[in-house]
Write a protein that holds these residues in place. Structure first.
Motif, PDB file in Angstrom:
ATOM      1  N   LEU A  20      -6.574  13.157   6.369  1.00 39.41           N
ATOM      2  CA  LEU A  20      -5.814  14.041   7.241  1.00 39.41           C
ATOM      3  C   LEU A  20      -4.330  13.772   7.028  1.00 39.41           C
ATOM      4  N   LYS A  21      -3.526  14.803   7.146  1.00 39.93           N
ATOM      5  CA  LYS A  21      -2.113  14.685   6.817  1.00 39.93           C
ATOM      6  C   LYS A  21      -1.405  13.622   7.632  1.00 39.93           C
ATOM      7  N   ASP A  22      -1.666  13.593   8.943  1.00 39.15           N
ATOM      8  CA  ASP A  22      -0.944  12.633   9.776  1.00 39.15           C
ATOM      9  C   ASP A  22      -1.401  11.199   9.490  1.00 39.15           C
ATOM     10  N   GLU A  23      -2.683  11.026   9.109  1.00 42.30           N
ATOM     11  CA  GLU A  23      -3.172   9.692   8.761  1.00 42.30           C
ATOM     12  C   GLU A  23      -2.589   9.231   7.425  1.00 42.30           C
ATOM     13  N   LYS A  24      -2.445  10.157   6.499  1.00 41.99           N
ATOM     14  CA  LYS A  24      -1.809   9.814   5.207  1.00 41.99           C
ATOM     15  C   LYS A  24      -0.375   9.356   5.442  1.00 41.99           C
ATOM     16  N   SER A  25       0.317  10.045   6.351  1.00 46.00           N
ATOM     17  CA  SER A  25       1.690   9.671   6.681  1.00 46.00           C
ATOM     18  C   SER A  25       1.748   8.281   7.313  1.00 46.00           C
ATOM     19  N   GLN A  26       0.770   7.998   8.191  1.00 46.91           N
ATOM     20  CA  GLN A  26       0.730   6.682   8.831  1.00 46.91           C
ATOM     21  C   GLN A  26       0.427   5.568   7.821  1.00 46.91           C
ATOM     22  N   VAL A  27      -0.473   5.847   6.886  1.00 45.59           N
ATOM     23  CA  VAL A  27      -0.812   4.852   5.861  1.00 45.59           C
ATOM     24  C   VAL A  27       0.406   4.535   5.013  1.00 45.59           C
ATOM     25  N   ASP A  28       1.103   5.573   4.550  1.00 42.72           N
ATOM     26  CA  ASP A  28       2.298   5.359   3.721  1.00 42.72           C
ATOM     27  C   ASP A  28       3.385   4.630   4.515  1.00 42.72           C
ATOM     28  N   GLY A  29       3.524   5.015   5.801  1.00 46.59           N
ATOM     29  CA  GLY A  29       4.538   4.370   6.626  1.00 46.59           C
ATOM     30  C   GLY A  29       4.257   2.891   6.832  1.00 46.59           C
ATOM     31  N   LEU A  30       2.982   2.551   7.064  1.00 45.65           N
ATOM     32  CA  LEU A  30       2.627   1.147   7.267  1.00 45.65           C
ATOM     33  C   LEU A  30       2.763   0.353   5.967  1.00 45.65           C
ATOM     34  N   LYS A  31       2.398   0.974   4.852  1.00 50.51           N
ATOM     35  CA  LYS A  31       2.602   0.314   3.551  1.00 50.51           C
ATOM     36  C   LYS A  31       4.079  -0.017   3.354  1.00 50.51           C
ATOM     37  N   ALA A  32       4.943   0.936   3.672  1.00 53.28           N
ATOM     38  CA  ALA A  32       6.384   0.722   3.513  1.00 53.28           C
ATOM     39  C   ALA A  32       6.856  -0.458   4.364  1.00 53.28           C
ATOM     40  N   VAL A  33       6.386  -0.507   5.611  1.00 49.94           N
ATOM     41  CA  VAL A  33       6.778  -1.609   6.507  1.00 49.94           C
ATOM     42  C   VAL A  33       6.317  -2.949   5.950  1.00 49.94           C
ATOM     43  N   LEU A  34       5.097  -3.003   5.442  1.00 49.06           N
ATOM     44  CA  LEU A  34       4.560  -4.255   4.902  1.00 49.06           C
ATOM     45  C   LEU A  34       5.366  -4.730   3.695  1.00 49.06           C
ATOM     46  N   HIS A  35       5.697  -3.794   2.801  1.00 50.29           N
ATOM     47  CA  HIS A  35       6.514  -4.159   1.638  1.00 50.29           C
ATOM     48  C   HIS A  35       7.899  -4.650   2.078  1.00 50.29           C
ATOM     49  N   SER A  36       8.484  -3.967   3.052  1.00 48.05           N
ATOM     50  CA  SER A  36       9.807  -4.357   3.548  1.00 48.05           C
ATOM     51  C   SER A  36       9.769  -5.738   4.182  1.00 48.05           C
ATOM     52  N   ASN A  37       8.705  -6.010   4.926  1.00 43.22           N
ATOM     53  CA  ASN A  37       8.569  -7.326   5.558  1.00 43.22           C
ATOM     54  C   ASN A  37       8.387  -8.431   4.511  1.00 43.22           C
ATOM     55  N   ILE A  38       7.664  -8.117   3.443  1.00 41.04           N
ATOM     56  CA  ILE A  38       7.523  -9.080   2.345  1.00 41.04           C
ATOM     57  C   ILE A  38       8.892  -9.363   1.728  1.00 41.04           C
ATOM     58  N   ALA A  39       9.704  -8.317   1.589  1.00 44.52           N
ATOM     59  CA  ALA A  39      11.052  -8.496   1.041  1.00 44.52           C
ATOM     60  C   ALA A  39      11.857  -9.479   1.883  1.00 44.52           C
ATOM     61  N   GLN A  40      11.746  -9.376   3.211  1.00 44.44           N
ATOM     62  CA  GLN A  40      12.471 -10.295   4.082  1.00 44.44           C
ATOM     63  C   GLN A  40      11.964 -11.729   3.916  1.00 44.44           C
ATOM     64  N   CYS A  41      10.659 -11.891   3.788  1.00 50.24           N
ATOM     65  CA  CYS A  41      10.103 -13.233   3.576  1.00 50.24           C
ATOM     66  C   CYS A  41      10.605 -13.833   2.272  1.00 50.24           C
ATOM     67  N   MET A  42      10.715 -13.003   1.247  1.00 48.25           N
ATOM     68  CA  MET A  42      11.221 -13.488  -0.035  1.00 48.25           C
ATOM     69  C   MET A  42      12.700 -13.863   0.070  1.00 48.25           C
ATOM     70  N   LEU A  43      13.447 -13.087   0.820  1.00 48.83           N
ATOM     71  CA  LEU A  43      14.856 -13.435   1.062  1.00 48.83           C
ATOM     72  C   LEU A  43      14.951 -14.786   1.765  1.00 48.83           C
ATOM     73  N   ASN A  44      14.092 -15.001   2.755  1.00 49.14           N
ATOM     74  CA  ASN A  44      14.111 -16.249   3.510  1.00 49.14           C
ATOM     75  C   ASN A  44      13.829 -17.460   2.623  1.00 49.14           C
ATOM     76  N   GLN A  45      13.091 -17.210   1.523  1.00 51.30           N
ATOM     77  CA  GLN A  45      12.754 -18.296   0.597  1.00 51.30           C
ATOM     78  C   GLN A  45      13.688 -18.327  -0.617  1.00 51.30           C
ATOM     79  N   GLN A  46      14.720 -17.470  -0.588  1.00 52.66           N
ATOM     80  CA  GLN A  46      15.684 -17.365  -1.685  1.00 52.66           C
ATOM     81  C   GLN A  46      15.009 -16.946  -2.996  1.00 52.66           C
ATOM     82  N   LEU A  47      13.934 -16.191  -2.883  1.00 51.14           N
ATOM     83  CA  LEU A  47      13.248 -15.631  -4.055  1.00 51.14           C
ATOM     84  C   LEU A  47      13.756 -14.195  -4.228  1.00 51.14           C
TER      85      LEU A  47
END
Length: 273
Positions: free
Chosen positions: A88-115
């Motif tokens: 469903l369109k709105d579920e696809k949007s939610q999946v992509d949005g959550l994927k984006a958040v997870l990737h962004s959060n990983i980026a912050q963790c890598m910054l915290n480790q100076q990676l």
């Protein structure tokens, strides 16, 4: 916030299956069996991935970035079960949005480790899903800055500013853009100065080689002798006079020969006698 459930009527209208069941049905269709037109039910995946994200966030608060990254990545694996399936369109949007958040959060963790390279990679994954994701732009900019890649850092900072800051302080973003611009200008100036220095050195070496060839001074004795004079005289004009007299050359040629040897001593390429 938890993903909202789609209405039961909508689901009955289009037909739906859990993503794993849908995969089995698609495989059956491939074997020649009849498959119904269904869509992937992404809500269980969203709920599972959101739970993993919440657990990861708790690790971040406890300053445990490695544990957090593992859970964020598990969340991405869960969501990847929907890849390639109709939703469903709105579920696809939610999946992509959550994927984006997870990737962004990983980026912050890598910054915290100076990676920083891994932070850039994670932020880029996020931005491929959401090109205006403010936190990902800011985090990738910070990682580039840490690597002294000021042009790339400035590009992301400007993109963040154009996107409205995404809740970040616009004045702080503007100030950071100015600082990154100044750093980029300084870096370009330094690069140009290095290039000019290298060009000057190249020309100096060419003049030295020309004198050495003309007076056949490549026997390995002339350079150490002149290096000794430069050290004891501690006076370039005086050494130039001695070189000119020793090999009966012009003062200009003697200067070209002595200057290169002096530069070699300064760069510790030629040993001090």
């Amino acid at each position: 916030p938890r993903p909202p459930a789609s209405t039961a009527s909508t689901r009955r209208a289009v037909g739906w299956r859990p993503c794993r069941a849908l995969s089995a049905e698609m495989a059956a269709a491939h074997e020649g069996e009849e498959a119904k037109e269904v869509v992937c039910d992404a809500l269980p995946l969203l709920e599972e991935a959101t739970s993993l994200k919440d657990q990861a966030n708790a690790h971040v608060k406890q300053k445990q970035p490695q544990e957090a990254v593992k859970l964020y990545e598990q969340g991405l694996e869960v969501l990847s079960r929907s890849d390639g399936h109709p939703m469903l369109k709105d579920e696809k949007s939610q999946v992509d949005g959550l994927k984006a958040v997870l990737h962004s959060n990983i980026a912050q963790c890598m910054l915290n480790q100076q990676l920083y390279r891994r932070a850039i990679d994670a932020a880029t994954e996020c931005l491929q899903l959401d090109a205006a994701h403010a936190k990902a732009l800011h985090r990738r900019s910070q990682a580039h800055e840490a690597l002294k890649e000021y042009e790339e850092a400035l590009r992301d900072a400007i993109a963040l500013k154009k996107a409205g800051g995404g809740g970040l302080d616009l004045k702080a973003i503007e100030k950071r853009c100015e600082q990154l611009y100044e750093l980029q200008i300084a870096e370009n100036k330094a690069v140009n100065e290095v290039a000019k220095t290298n060009e000057d050195l190249f020309k100096m070496k060419e003049r030295f080689d020309a004198v050495m060839d003309k007076y056949d001074l490549g026997d390995g004795h002339a350079a150490p002798l002149v290096a000794g004079w430069l050290t004891t005289d501690n006076n370039l004009p005086r050494t130039v006079d001695r070189v000119a007299k020793q090999w009966e050359m012009s003062k200009k040629e003697a200067e070209d020969f002595a200057k290169w040897i002096k530069k070699g001593i300064e760069m510790k390429v030629i040993p001090v006698p």
